[in-house]
Write a protein that holds these residues in place. Structure first.
Motif, mmCIF file in Angstrom:
data_model
loop_
_atom_site.group_PDB
_atom_site.id
_atom_site.type_symbol
_atom_site.label_atom_id
_atom_site.label_comp_id
_atom_site.label_asym_id
_atom_site.label_seq_id
_atom_site.Cartn_x
_atom_site.Cartn_y
_atom_site.Cartn_z
ATOM 1 N N LEU A 55 1.094 -0.748 -0.175
ATOM 2 C CA LEU A 55 0.048 0.295 0.475
ATOM 3 C C LEU A 55 0.585 1.115 0.719
ATOM 4 O O LEU A 55 1.842 1.533 0.926
ATOM 5 N N ARG A 56 0.884 1.908 -0.700
ATOM 6 C CA ARG A 56 1.152 3.464 -0.854
ATOM 7 C C ARG A 56 2.823 3.359 -1.645
ATOM 8 O O ARG A 56 3.118 3.421 -0.775
ATOM 9 N N GLY A 57 3.380 2.082 -2.178
ATOM 10 C CA GLY A 57 4.622 2.122 -2.265
ATOM 11 C C GLY A 57 5.101 1.578 -1.575
ATOM 12 O O GLY A 57 6.713 1.270 -1.105
ATOM 13 N N ARG A 58 4.496 1.000 0.139
ATOM 14 C CA ARG A 58 5.298 -0.203 1.043
ATOM 15 C C ARG A 58 4.597 -1.090 1.200
ATOM 16 O O ARG A 58 3.197 -1.145 0.734
ATOM 17 N N TYR A 59 5.678 -2.429 1.924
ATOM 18 C CA TYR A 59 4.786 -3.488 3.148
ATOM 19 C C TYR A 59 4.280 -2.982 4.106
ATOM 20 O O TYR A 59 5.194 -1.818 4.653
ATOM 21 N N VAL A 60 3.442 -3.244 3.825
ATOM 22 C CA VAL A 60 2.556 -3.151 5.502
ATOM 23 C C VAL A 60 1.365 -4.285 6.020
ATOM 24 O O VAL A 60 1.463 -5.036 5.320
ATOM 25 N N ASP A 61 1.638 -4.377 7.253
ATOM 26 C CA ASP A 61 0.497 -4.896 8.275
ATOM 27 C C ASP A 61 -0.558 -5.143 7.245
ATOM 28 O O ASP A 61 -1.604 -4.287 6.715
ATOM 29 N N ALA A 62 -1.855 -5.917 8.454
ATOM 30 C CA ALA A 62 -3.170 -6.141 8.188
ATOM 31 C C ALA A 62 -3.535 -4.651 8.897
ATOM 32 O O ALA A 62 -4.948 -4.522 8.114
ATOM 33 N N THR A 63 -3.077 -3.695 8.967
ATOM 34 C CA THR A 63 -4.084 -2.258 10.088
ATOM 35 C C THR A 63 -3.044 -1.182 8.952
ATOM 36 O O THR A 63 -4.104 -0.373 8.872
ATOM 37 N N GLY A 64 -2.173 -1.668 7.923
ATOM 38 C CA GLY A 64 -1.825 -0.314 7.041
ATOM 39 C C GLY A 64 -0.051 0.006 7.519
ATOM 40 O O GLY A 64 -0.178 1.318 7.217
ATOM 41 N N ALA A 65 -0.189 -0.412 8.644
ATOM 42 C CA ALA A 65 1.015 0.499 9.205
ATOM 43 C C ALA A 65 2.225 -0.892 8.620
ATOM 44 O O ALA A 65 2.467 -1.654 8.432
ATOM 45 N N PRO A 66 3.102 0.275 8.627
ATOM 46 C CA PRO A 66 4.316 -0.749 7.709
ATOM 47 C C PRO A 66 5.073 -1.356 8.781
ATOM 48 O O PRO A 66 5.024 -1.458 9.283
ATOM 49 N N LEU A 67 5.472 -2.357 7.741
ATOM 50 C CA LEU A 67 6.560 -3.746 8.190
ATOM 51 C C LEU A 67 7.352 -2.833 9.040
ATOM 52 O O LEU A 67 7.987 -2.294 8.066
ATOM 53 N N PRO A 68 8.049 -3.478 10.010
ATOM 54 C CA PRO A 68 9.811 -3.093 10.330
ATOM 55 C C PRO A 68 10.735 -3.461 9.543
ATOM 56 O O PRO A 68 10.536 -4.997 8.870
ATOM 57 N N ARG A 69 11.780 -3.108 8.638
ATOM 58 C CA ARG A 69 12.590 -3.216 8.092
ATOM 59 C C ARG A 69 14.006 -4.463 8.695
ATOM 60 O O ARG A 69 13.609 -4.176 9.900
ATOM 61 N N ARG A 70 13.987 -5.256 8.290
ATOM 62 C CA ARG A 70 15.170 -6.259 9.217
ATOM 63 C C ARG A 70 15.869 -6.648 8.907
ATOM 64 O O ARG A 70 16.222 -6.626 7.099
#
Length: 170
Positions: A155-170
Protein backbone atom coordinates in the motif's frame (compact mmCIF):
# COMPACT_ATOMS: atom_id res chain seq x y z
CA UNK A 1 -8.39 15.17 -21.57
CA UNK A 2 -5.69 12.48 -21.10
CA UNK A 3 -4.89 11.31 -17.59
CA UNK A 4 -1.48 12.39 -16.30
CA UNK A 5 0.62 9.21 -15.71
CA UNK A 6 1.88 10.48 -12.33
CA UNK A 7 -1.71 11.15 -11.18
CA UNK A 8 -2.71 7.67 -12.35
CA UNK A 9 0.19 6.10 -10.44
CA UNK A 10 -0.57 8.14 -7.31
CA UNK A 11 -4.22 7.10 -7.38
CA UNK A 12 -3.43 3.39 -7.73
CA UNK A 13 -0.90 3.54 -4.86
CA UNK A 14 -3.98 3.98 -2.63
CA UNK A 15 -5.17 0.48 -3.57
CA UNK A 16 -3.95 -2.19 -1.14
CA UNK A 17 -2.90 -5.39 -2.89
CA UNK A 18 -1.65 -8.80 -1.87
CA UNK A 19 1.84 -9.74 -2.99
CA UNK A 20 2.96 -12.87 -4.84
CA UNK A 21 6.23 -14.29 -6.06
CA UNK A 22 6.01 -15.51 -9.67
CA UNK A 23 8.71 -18.04 -10.56
CA UNK A 24 9.61 -19.85 -13.78
CA UNK A 25 12.07 -22.68 -14.27
CA UNK A 26 13.65 -22.78 -17.71
CA UNK A 27 16.52 -24.82 -19.13
CA UNK A 28 19.11 -22.28 -17.98
CA UNK A 29 18.05 -21.03 -14.58
CA UNK A 30 15.22 -20.05 -12.25
CA UNK A 31 13.62 -16.64 -12.83
CA UNK A 32 11.40 -14.83 -10.35
CA UNK A 33 9.67 -11.51 -9.87
CA UNK A 34 7.44 -9.89 -7.27
CA UNK A 35 3.90 -9.21 -8.50
CA UNK A 36 0.98 -7.44 -6.88
CA UNK A 37 -1.18 -7.29 -9.99
CA UNK A 38 -2.78 -10.73 -9.66
CA UNK A 39 -6.49 -11.17 -10.21
CA UNK A 40 -8.91 -14.06 -10.17
CA UNK A 41 -10.55 -14.40 -13.60
CA UNK A 42 -12.61 -17.60 -13.53
CA UNK A 43 -13.38 -20.57 -11.29
CA UNK A 44 -14.37 -22.87 -14.20
CA UNK A 45 -11.78 -23.26 -15.56
CA UNK A 46 -9.59 -21.85 -12.77
CA UNK A 47 -7.83 -18.83 -14.31
CA UNK A 48 -5.83 -15.91 -12.93
CA UNK A 49 -4.31 -12.92 -14.70
CA UNK A 50 -0.91 -11.49 -13.80
CA UNK A 51 0.44 -8.16 -15.04
CA UNK A 52 4.09 -8.18 -16.15
CA UNK A 53 6.29 -5.56 -17.80
CA UNK A 54 6.10 -6.32 -21.53
CA UNK A 55 9.84 -5.81 -22.07
CA UNK A 56 10.85 -7.63 -18.86
CA UNK A 57 12.81 -10.85 -18.71
CA UNK A 58 10.18 -12.70 -16.58
CA UNK A 59 7.53 -12.16 -19.29
CA UNK A 60 9.95 -13.34 -21.99
CA UNK A 61 10.89 -16.50 -20.08
CA UNK A 62 7.27 -17.29 -19.16
CA UNK A 63 6.20 -16.93 -22.80
CA UNK A 64 8.92 -19.39 -23.83
CA UNK A 65 8.45 -21.95 -21.06
CA UNK A 66 4.65 -21.76 -20.71
CA UNK A 67 4.51 -22.77 -17.04
CA UNK A 68 5.04 -20.96 -13.74
CA UNK A 69 4.12 -20.88 -10.07
CA UNK A 70 2.76 -18.12 -7.87
CA UNK A 71 3.44 -18.17 -4.14
CA UNK A 72 1.05 -15.97 -2.15
CA UNK A 73 3.47 -14.28 0.25
CA UNK A 74 3.09 -14.00 4.01
CA UNK A 75 3.99 -10.83 5.94
CA UNK A 76 7.33 -12.40 6.89
CA UNK A 77 8.35 -12.34 3.19
CA UNK A 78 8.72 -8.55 2.84
CA UNK A 79 12.49 -8.85 2.34
CA UNK A 80 12.03 -11.63 -0.23
CA UNK A 81 9.50 -9.47 -2.10
CA UNK A 82 11.96 -6.56 -2.10
CA UNK A 83 14.78 -8.76 -3.39
CA UNK A 84 12.68 -10.00 -6.31
CA UNK A 85 11.49 -6.52 -7.24
CA UNK A 86 15.03 -5.12 -7.62
CA UNK A 87 16.52 -4.55 -11.07
CA UNK A 88 19.43 -6.73 -12.16
CA UNK A 89 18.68 -9.46 -9.65
CA UNK A 90 20.58 -12.78 -9.75
CA UNK A 91 19.09 -16.26 -10.07
CA UNK A 92 16.05 -16.94 -7.92
CA UNK A 93 17.92 -19.66 -6.04
CA UNK A 94 20.58 -17.14 -4.92
CA UNK A 95 17.94 -14.76 -3.56
CA UNK A 96 16.44 -17.56 -1.45
CA UNK A 97 19.56 -18.89 0.28
CA UNK A 98 18.02 -18.66 3.77
CA UNK A 99 14.38 -19.24 2.76
CA UNK A 100 12.90 -22.76 2.66
CA UNK A 101 11.56 -23.64 -0.79
CA UNK A 102 10.67 -26.58 -3.01
CA UNK A 103 9.61 -27.19 -6.59
CA UNK A 104 5.97 -27.13 -7.67
CA UNK A 105 4.77 -30.49 -8.97
CA UNK A 106 3.57 -29.38 -12.40
CA UNK A 107 5.70 -26.41 -13.41
CA UNK A 108 8.88 -27.34 -11.56
CA UNK A 109 9.11 -23.68 -10.48
CA UNK A 110 10.33 -22.62 -7.06
CA UNK A 111 7.63 -22.11 -4.39
CA UNK A 112 8.20 -20.96 -0.83
CA UNK A 113 7.49 -23.54 1.86
CA UNK A 114 5.99 -21.00 4.23
CA UNK A 115 3.86 -19.02 1.78
CA UNK A 116 0.11 -18.76 2.28
CA UNK A 117 -0.76 -20.74 -0.86
CA UNK A 118 0.66 -21.74 -4.23
CA UNK A 119 -0.88 -21.60 -7.68
CA UNK A 120 0.90 -24.00 -10.04
CA UNK A 121 0.04 -22.73 -13.51
CA UNK A 122 0.13 -23.23 -17.26
CA UNK A 123 0.21 -20.19 -19.52
CA UNK A 124 -3.06 -19.93 -21.44
CA UNK A 125 -2.03 -16.80 -23.38
CA UNK A 126 -0.40 -13.39 -23.17
CA UNK A 127 -2.49 -10.28 -23.85
CA UNK A 128 -0.77 -7.00 -24.76
CA UNK A 129 -1.83 -4.16 -22.46
CA UNK A 130 0.11 -0.91 -22.95
CA UNK A 131 3.63 -1.27 -21.59
CA UNK A 132 2.64 -4.52 -19.86
CA UNK A 133 1.28 -7.91 -20.78
CA UNK A 134 -1.41 -9.82 -18.96
CA UNK A 135 -0.41 -13.43 -18.53
CA UNK A 136 -3.62 -15.45 -18.43
CA UNK A 137 -2.75 -18.53 -16.38
CA UNK A 138 -4.71 -21.76 -15.95
CA UNK A 139 -4.26 -22.99 -12.40
CA UNK A 140 -3.51 -26.72 -12.33
CA UNK A 141 -2.80 -27.22 -8.61
CA UNK A 142 -3.45 -25.14 -5.49
CA UNK A 143 -1.65 -26.39 -2.40
CA UNK A 144 -2.51 -24.27 0.63
CA UNK A 145 0.56 -23.98 2.80
CA UNK A 146 -0.27 -21.73 5.75
CA UNK A 147 -3.74 -20.17 5.61
CA UNK A 148 -3.42 -18.76 9.14
CA UNK A 149 -0.31 -16.64 8.49
CA UNK A 150 -0.80 -12.89 8.01
CA UNK A 151 -0.58 -11.85 4.34
CA UNK A 152 1.97 -9.49 2.83
CA UNK A 153 0.18 -6.37 1.58
CA UNK A 154 1.50 -3.46 -0.50
CA UNK A 155 0.00 0.00 0.00
CA UNK A 156 1.35 3.43 -1.00
CA UNK A 157 4.60 1.91 -2.24
CA UNK A 158 5.37 0.07 1.02
CA UNK A 159 4.82 -3.33 2.53
CA UNK A 160 2.35 -3.03 5.41
CA UNK A 161 0.59 -5.19 7.98
CA UNK A 162 -3.15 -5.85 8.02
CA UNK A 163 -3.80 -2.51 9.77
CA UNK A 164 -1.89 -0.53 7.12
CA UNK A 165 1.10 0.13 9.40
CA UNK A 166 4.48 -0.19 7.65
CA UNK A 167 6.31 -3.42 8.35
CA UNK A 168 9.59 -3.03 10.25
CA UNK A 169 12.75 -3.36 8.17
CA UNK A 170 14.74 -6.42 9.19
Amino acid sequence: MPVDPSDFTAALRQYAAGVCLLTVQDDIDDVGTTVSSVMSVSARPPLVAVGLAAEGYPAEVLAGVGRCALTVLAAQHAIVASRFSSAGRPSARHLLESVPWRRAAGSGAIVLEDGLAVLDCRLERMVEAGDHVLALLEVEDVPVLDPAAPPLVRLRGRYVDATGAPLPRR
